[in-house]
Design a protein around this motif. Structure first.
Motif, PDB file in Angstrom:
ATOM      1  N   THR A  90      -6.392   8.414  -8.915  1.00 28.69           N
ATOM      2  CA  THR A  90      -5.954   7.221  -8.195  1.00 28.69           C
ATOM      3  C   THR A  90      -4.753   6.553  -8.847  1.00 28.69           C
ATOM      4  OG1 THR A  90      -7.506   5.807  -9.426  1.00 28.69           O
ATOM      5  CG2 THR A  90      -8.300   6.782  -7.374  1.00 28.69           C
ATOM      6  N   ALA A 115     -10.834   3.070  -1.216  1.00 23.59           N
ATOM      7  CA  ALA A 115     -11.180   4.032  -0.168  1.00 23.59           C
ATOM      8  C   ALA A 115     -11.408   5.421  -0.753  1.00 23.59           C
ATOM      9  CB  ALA A 115     -10.080   4.069   0.890  1.00 23.59           C
ATOM     10  N   LEU A 132      -2.022   5.228  -6.526  1.00 23.77           N
ATOM     11  CA  LEU A 132      -2.492   4.528  -5.340  1.00 23.77           C
ATOM     12  C   LEU A 132      -2.630   3.037  -5.577  1.00 23.77           C
ATOM     13  CD1 LEU A 132      -5.347   6.976  -4.286  1.00 23.77           C
ATOM     14  CD2 LEU A 132      -2.929   7.094  -3.703  1.00 23.77           C
ATOM     15  N   GLY A 146       1.109   7.926  -2.992  1.00 24.34           N
ATOM     16  CA  GLY A 146      -0.305   7.875  -2.663  1.00 24.34           C
ATOM     17  C   GLY A 146      -0.708   8.904  -1.620  1.00 24.34           C
ATOM     18  N   GLN A 147       0.144   9.107  -0.635  1.00 21.09           N
ATOM     19  CA  GLN A 147      -0.148  10.109   0.383  1.00 21.09           C
ATOM     20  C   GLN A 147      -0.167  11.512  -0.223  1.00 21.09           C
ATOM     21  OE1 GLN A 147       3.000   9.030   3.047  1.00 21.09           O
ATOM     22  NE2 GLN A 147       1.699   7.684   4.280  1.00 21.09           N
ATOM     23  N   GLN A 169      -6.204  -1.031  -2.705  1.00 20.82           N
ATOM     24  CA  GLN A 169      -6.958  -0.859  -1.469  1.00 20.82           C
ATOM     25  C   GLN A 169      -7.263   0.606  -1.205  1.00 20.82           C
ATOM     26  OE1 GLN A 169      -4.473  -3.041   1.421  1.00 20.82           O
ATOM     27  NE2 GLN A 169      -6.192  -4.439   1.649  1.00 20.82           N
ATOM     28  N   VAL A 170      -6.262   1.465  -1.420  1.00 19.68           N
ATOM     29  CA  VAL A 170      -6.474   2.898  -1.205  1.00 19.68           C
ATOM     30  C   VAL A 170      -7.364   3.463  -2.309  1.00 19.68           C
ATOM     31  CG1 VAL A 170      -5.337   5.126  -0.895  1.00 19.68           C
ATOM     32  CG2 VAL A 170      -4.289   3.066   0.021  1.00 19.68           C
ATOM     33  N   GLN A 171      -7.234   2.937  -3.533  1.00 25.92           N
ATOM     34  CA  GLN A 171      -8.139   3.355  -4.601  1.00 25.92           C
ATOM     35  C   GLN A 171      -9.588   3.175  -4.184  1.00 25.92           C
ATOM     36  OE1 GLN A 171      -7.567   1.530  -8.382  1.00 25.92           O
ATOM     37  NE2 GLN A 171      -5.706   2.655  -8.865  1.00 25.92           N
ATOM     38  N   GLU A 173      -8.273  10.154   4.810  1.00 27.17           N
ATOM     39  CA  GLU A 173      -7.635   9.100   5.605  1.00 27.17           C
ATOM     40  C   GLU A 173      -6.173   9.377   5.933  1.00 27.17           C
ATOM     41  OE1 GLU A 173      -8.434   5.349   3.764  1.00 27.17           O
ATOM     42  OE2 GLU A 173     -10.598   5.598   3.885  1.00 27.17           O
ATOM     43  N   ARG A 188      -3.443  12.063  -1.944  1.00 25.70           N
ATOM     44  CA  ARG A 188      -4.521  12.329  -1.003  1.00 25.70           C
ATOM     45  C   ARG A 188      -4.458  13.762  -0.473  1.00 25.70           C
ATOM     46  NH1 ARG A 188      -4.265   7.047   2.735  1.00 25.70           N
ATOM     47  NH2 ARG A 188      -2.276   6.710   1.684  1.00 25.70           N
ATOM     48  N   GLU A 201       0.827  -1.193   0.000  1.00 28.41           N
ATOM     49  CA  GLU A 201       0.000   0.000   0.000  1.00 28.41           C
ATOM     50  C   GLU A 201       0.866   1.250   0.000  1.00 28.41           C
ATOM     51  OE1 GLU A 201      -2.354  -0.167   3.499  1.00 28.41           O
ATOM     52  OE2 GLU A 201      -0.640  -0.294   4.844  1.00 28.41           O
ATOM     53  N   SER A 202       0.259   2.392  -0.313  1.00 31.97           N
ATOM     54  CA  SER A 202       0.964   3.667  -0.270  1.00 31.97           C
ATOM     55  C   SER A 202       1.498   3.893   1.143  1.00 31.97           C
ATOM     56  CB  SER A 202       0.012   4.802  -0.645  1.00 31.97           C
ATOM     57  OG  SER A 202      -0.507   4.600  -1.934  1.00 31.97           O
TER      58      SER A 202
END
Length: 536
Positions: A452, A462, A455, A428-429, A458-460, A412, A432, A45-46
């Motif tokens: 996205t 979200a 990302l 990814g952060q 999973q983060v996509q 998030e 966001r 994940e990111s």
């Protein structure tokens, strides 16, 4: 068969960053080897530490970062070498393709000169020989009409074209190990397949080791022989790709494999029109010092019309360079164009910049390259509230801080992120943070340019759920620019397909995915389905 002797061996590597909130441990004793001819994918994940692991191995950590452990190139320890010593290895024997090409390419130099630079540095070739090699590389990575693009500047290329230029620079000296950090993030599915095939061909020809840092498990399935799964700075699972996907041992690995954007957007009934464009066209004049030639005109957008309603999501898809991002910027009056543009019933085609300023808070954009749009000199808190300083100048410091915290929580990210800087965040952060900066103003129209792309799945999911909730609560209209057909299928209720600046097809997701009329659309959909369903 790959040579079993590691070209690159990373042992018990730890990476730490000093921040105002204390020390952040990004990588916690990770070990990894890369053999000749091997493709290893590092996934997670990111913020899992996968990019920082390889940045540390290359000696490219930010100034507030430090690394301990071991990094050996062909048996020689290189962790801690001086910049001069590392530069004899980097770019020649170890090369890296970075995640955000716009920040890695110099905006002041044509791409031909930039691709030639590593060749001249390490091979000492003359101008004519270097030019021939540059043309060969640009052809390899499928830059269209390469000879005429040598004089183009980075801002004149699409995101996907900039990424291909970065790949050309990285492979210029036939490196022993190529580290590719999200190398196909900005590319549509058809070009993605071509780039992956190119990397595989180069690997076979050169016996090159390839380290692929990615969140796209479809890519991992297709080309990686081995996979390492990272979570919170640790490698939690490693093994042959086929074995890991068939029988993942760790719960986190199983969650990654199961994650995929899903759902279907409901078409709003009776919604008012928020933004429309009628026969919008955008043309650029191109020229180049390196070729010494004259200028020519590129028709980036050619007479495209669309309507975006309240609570509606219109998805715009197409190849890199198809004009989809240029169209979005034209509709926001960020680029000169012809045609008619209307916002909320008001013709804004010829509205002055001063008259547009009050409308800007209602017309926001999340850009494709978040690192390039986030000031490295500002904290995350300052970045998120920058728009409030312009549009709500009377708001107090405490209120600004509360709004920043609320926006960060919506995407998030915790309150502690307020005091961090963009270079301390994962891709990814950073994306966001870019979304938080846009939604803090509560706009009516939000242009999402590859929201996205950086990302993991999973983060996509979200972020897609977040965007859906905000749309329902605030009546937002989204113009979604993307090459990820899984994302557009999950989010859009109307899809426009673009090719070479023109709209070639439009319709509902069921029409586009179930019964595409144009051969070009059929190729896009087929490539996306193959990427999603392919197994080793």
């Amino acid at each position: 068969m790959p040579d079993e002797t590691p070209i690159l061996a990373i042992g018990q590597l730890q990476v730490r960053f000093r921040t105002p909130d204390g020390e952040v441990e990004a990588v916690k004793g990770a070990s990894l080897t890369v053999a000749s001819g091997e493709t290893i994918a590092v996934v997670g994940e990111s913020g899992s530490g996968k990019s920082q692991l390889m940045m540390a191995a290359m000696g490219l950590l930010a100034q507030n970062g430090s690394a301990t452990g071991s990094v050996r190139y062909r048996g020689t320890e290189i962790l801690g070498l001086s910049t001069t010593a590392l530069n004899r290895i980097r770019g020649r024997h170890l090369a890296m393709i970075f995640q955000e090409p716009m920040t890695s390419l110099d905006p002041l130099y044509p791409i031909g000169e930039q691709v030639a630079e590593p060749i001249r540095t390490h091979q000492r070739l003359g101008h004519a020989h270097a030019r021939r090699r540059v043309l060969e590389l640009l052809d390899l990575v499928r830059i269209p009409d390469a000879a005429s693009r040598l004089g183009a500047y980075p801002h004149e290329l699409s995101g996907g074209q900039r990424q291909r230029v970065m790949i050309a620079m990285a492979i210029a000296n036939d490196p022993d190990v190529l580290i590719a950090d999200e190398p196909t993030t900005a590319l549509d599915v058809t070009i993605q397949a071509e780039i992956l095939a190119l990397l595989a061909d180069l690997q076979r020809r050169l016996g090159m080791g390839l380290v692929l840092i990615t969140h796209d498990l479809g890519i991992v399935r297709r080309i990686a022989s081995r996979v390492a799964v990272m979570r919170r700075g640790e490698i939690v699972e490693e093994g042959a790709t086929a074995s890991v996907f068939a029988a993942p041992r760790h719960a986190y690995t199983r969650a990654l494999i199961d994650a995929e954007p899903a759902g279907r957007k409901l078409v709003p009934a009776g919604s008012a029109t928020m933004l429309s464009g009628d026969r919008v066209s955008v043309a650029f004049k191109l020229g180049g010092r390196w070729l010494g030639g004259g200028t020519r005109t590129l028709q980036a957008v050619d007479s495209v019309s669309l309507t975006l309603k309240e609570r509606q999501t219109v998805g715009v898809v197409g190849e890199s360079g198809s004009g989809k991002s240029t169209l979005a910027r034209a509709l926001l009056r960020l680029l000169p164009s012809t045609g008619t543009i209307t916002f909320h019933g008001r013709d804004i085609t010829h509205t002055t910049a001063a008259a547009l300023r009050p409308l800007r808070r209602e017309l926001q954009i999340v850009l494709q390259d978040p690192f390039g749009s986030l000031s490295p000199r500002m904290t995350v808190g300052q970045i998120v509230t920058e728009g409030l300083d312009v549009h709500e100048p009377g708001i107090g410091r405490d209120a600004r801080s509360e709004r920043a915290v609320a926006a960060l929580r919506e995407v998030e990210l915790g309150p502690a992120f307020r005091n961090r800087y963009p270079h301390e965040l994962s891709g990814g952060q950073r994306q966001r943070v870019a979304i938080a900066r846009a939604i803090v103003l509560r706009p009516k129209v939000l242009v999402l340019d590859e929201p996205t792309s950086a990302l993991d799945r999973q983060v996509q999911k979200a972020i897609i759920e977040l965007l859906r909730r905000l749309q329902a609560e605030l009546g937002l209209a989204y113009l979604l620019i993307t090459h990820d057909l899984a994302v557009v299928r999950a989010m859009a209720d109307h899809i426009i397909v673009m090719k070479e600046g023109r709209m070639v097809e439009e319709g509902s997701p069921d029409q586009i995915f179930g019964a595409p009329r144009q051969a070009y659309t059929q190729r896009l959909v087929t490539a996306a389905l193959l990427s999603a369903s392919h197994t080793p």
